[in-house]
Design a protein around this motif. Structure first.
Motif, PDB file in Angstrom:
ATOM      1  N   HIS A 197      -8.211  -6.602   0.598  1.00 46.85           N
ATOM      2  CA  HIS A 197      -8.528  -7.715   1.487  1.00 46.85           C
ATOM      3  C   HIS A 197      -7.282  -8.547   1.736  1.00 46.85           C
ATOM      4  N   LYS A 198      -7.304  -9.276   2.860  1.00 45.39           N
ATOM      5  CA  LYS A 198      -6.166 -10.128   3.201  1.00 45.39           C
ATOM      6  C   LYS A 198      -6.112 -11.317   2.256  1.00 45.39           C
ATOM      7  N   TYR A 243      -1.898  -7.376   1.880  1.00 45.91           N
ATOM      8  CA  TYR A 243      -3.270  -7.165   1.416  1.00 45.91           C
ATOM      9  C   TYR A 243      -3.265  -7.112  -0.099  1.00 45.91           C
ATOM     10  N   GLU A 244      -4.354  -7.608  -0.702  1.00 48.91           N
ATOM     11  CA  GLU A 244      -4.496  -7.493  -2.152  1.00 48.91           C
ATOM     12  C   GLU A 244      -5.486  -6.371  -2.434  1.00 48.91           C
ATOM     13  N   HIS A 304      -9.125   0.537   9.209  1.00 53.49           N
ATOM     14  CA  HIS A 304      -9.168  -0.738   8.498  1.00 53.49           C
ATOM     15  C   HIS A 304      -9.244  -0.428   7.005  1.00 53.49           C
ATOM     16  N   LYS A 317       1.186  -7.427   7.367  1.00 56.43           N
ATOM     17  CA  LYS A 317       0.258  -8.326   6.689  1.00 56.43           C
ATOM     18  C   LYS A 317       0.166  -7.901   5.217  1.00 56.43           C
ATOM     19  N   SER A 369      -3.694 -15.409  -4.151  1.00 57.92           N
ATOM     20  CA  SER A 369      -4.550 -14.254  -4.401  1.00 57.92           C
ATOM     21  C   SER A 369      -5.683 -14.666  -5.328  1.00 57.92           C
ATOM     22  N   ASP A 373      -1.554 -16.373   3.137  1.00 59.27           N
ATOM     23  CA  ASP A 373      -0.129 -16.050   3.109  1.00 59.27           C
ATOM     24  C   ASP A 373       0.702 -17.292   3.431  1.00 59.27           C
ATOM     25  N   LYS A 418       1.644  -3.913   1.743  1.00 57.37           N
ATOM     26  CA  LYS A 418       1.957  -4.494   3.054  1.00 57.37           C
ATOM     27  C   LYS A 418       1.555  -3.483   4.107  1.00 57.37           C
TER      28      LYS A 418
END
Lengths: 388, 64
Positions: A140-141, A119-120, A135, A117, A82, A144, A113
């Motif tokens: 943002h992703k 996300y932060e 979206h 996926k 991250s 991982d 989650k």
């Protein structure tokens, strides 16, 4: 010898453990299907969810007498890169939330989650919000590196293969004939060597047999693992098949000899004006089409097989009103048994085809020049050599 | 899935079906004529079927 025996014991214990859990998960998943999943859309969602990778090892869910949903399984570690660096925590912190509502604070930032996926959340954001296409706008992703279910499956099979084949190799040091489980593995190893490596690669087969054996057994065992009731779908993940195809690409690119590159970049025996055109086609073939066909074939076959098996099991639910419980159950059982048997064949066949085509591509790259076609400069020599 | 996508998928499957049928049919004929060459014919058949399948899956995948 003792190590081999111990590894057999370990493997047997693991398998008995896996299958006993598998059976219990199976019997309770029937319960589950009667409960929450009962419309066509829910079945479709369930199947599509199964095809994807997940961050926890979910075995089954049930609704207890108080009407609570209970999930049985075990969490897997989440490792993400991250904005605060490498952060890791267990996936149980998400409490089976997949809609982005549950926020986990770890390593100084916050994660959610969403659709499997991670996300932060941006700094200052209190909860995740979406635009009209669903979206996320304030998250943002992240990169991982988690031990997901597929990674767990691969590690499990990797360790088992190390034990099995390491043990088999150690047996050959003391005696000629393997004992125990090695007797199952030896014919398969010889089959891959004699039927796949030798005919396709030629006399240089030895240095590539290791790779071909590894890839063959890795894909085959993972395909078989996908047919157990644990819901592994490792070889149906496009990232896994892409990585395997890239290994083959790297091998035939770096092991390719002078003739291979000459035939790819400046094809002898054709008019000079056509050579650049052929070079473009050959380069696209070697670097795009060959790996792409390898990776898509395995991915699509295994994913399609999983979708078909699960759809046939879902007949139990979707046709219950037309055929009664007994009729739909019988139909679903017969059809899914039949397709599962075919899937057993497909599991082997796909591993075989992947290995076979890898061997073929490697064989093309390392093939000795055979003087079989016309070369402008060594035409006469070639003909003379043929006669002599 | 939109209608053009579905029609395209159908066309791909028809094409792949014809191709696989021809491969399988010729292999059957070959095996019937020369049963001792079964192994070789099967290997060649599987390779060609796999190449065709890769093409069809590639097209399906791109059209998704």
């Amino acid at each position: 010898m003792r190590v081999f025996k111990r590894s057999i014991d370990l493997a047997a214990t693991l398998f008995i453990l896996l299958f006993s859990i598998g059976v219990s998960a199976n019997s309770s998943s029937d319960e589950k299907e009667e409960g929450p999943v009962n419309t066509q859309e829910e079945v479709e969602g369930y199947i599509l969810h199964h095809i994807k990778d997940s961050h926890d090892f979910h075995l089954f869910s049930y609704t207890n007498s108080e009407g609570e949903r209970k999930h049985v399984g075990f969490p897997l570690p989440v490792i993400v890169w991250s904005s605060e660096g490498l952060v890791s925590f267990m996936s149980s912190k998400f409490h089976h939330d997949d809609s982005g509502e549950h926020i986990v604070e770890a390593g100084g930032t916050r994660f959610v989650k969403l659709h499997s996926k991670i996300y932060e959340l941006e700094s200052g954001a209190e909860e995740i919000s979406f635009d009209e296409e669903h979206h996320p706008v304030n998250a943002h992703k992240v990169l991982d590196f988690s031990i997901t279910k597929s990674v767990f499956g691969m590690l499990l099979i990797g360790i088992l293969m190390l034990l099995w084949f390491g043990g088999l190799a150690r047996q050959y040091k003391s005696k000629q004939i393997p004992t125990g489980f090695g007797r199952i593995l030896e014919p398969l190893v010889i089959y891959v060597r004699d039927e796949i490596a030798k005919p396709n690669i030629g006399h240089k087969y030895r240095q590539f047999t290791g790779y071909l054996l590894t890839v063959f057994f890795f894909i085959w065992i993972l395909n078989l693992l996908g047919l157990t009731p644990f819901g592994f779908n490792v070889t149906g993940q496009i990232a896994v098949t892409a990585a395997l195809a890239i290994f083959t690409l790297v091998i035939y690119t770096f092991k390719g000899n002078k003739d291979y590159w000459e035939h790819m970049l400046w094809m002898p025996g054709v008019p000079v004006l056509i050579r650049p055109v052929l070079a473009v086609i050959e380069l696209a073939g070697a670097f795009l089409i060959k790996p792409f066909s390898l990776l898509v074939r395995l991915f699509a076959n295994i994913s399609a097989g999983h979708i078909v098996v699960m759809s046939l099991i879902a007949i139990l639910i979707t046709m219950k009103s037309e055929l009664t419980v007994f009729g739909s159950g019988l139909l679903s059982f017969v059809l899914s048994l039949f397709i599962t048997l075919i899937e057993l064949l497909v599991a082997f066949l796909q591993a075989y085809i992947f290995t076979m085509l890898s061997a073929l591509f490697i064989g093309m790259a390392v093939a000795e020049h055979d003087h079989g076609h016309d070369h402008e400069e060594d035409d006469a020599e070639g003909v003379r050599a043929d006669f002599i | 899935m939109t209608v053009p996508n579905l029609v395209g998928a159908g066309l791909i499957v028809i094409g792949a079906g014809i191709g696989l049928g021809k491969i399988g049919g010729s292999a059957m004929e070959g095996i019937a004529r020369q049963p001792e060459a079964t192994g070789k014919i099967q290997t060649a058949m599987i390779i060609i079927a796999a190449l065709l399948e890769g093409l069809a899956f590639g097209a399906l995948f791109l059209g998704k």
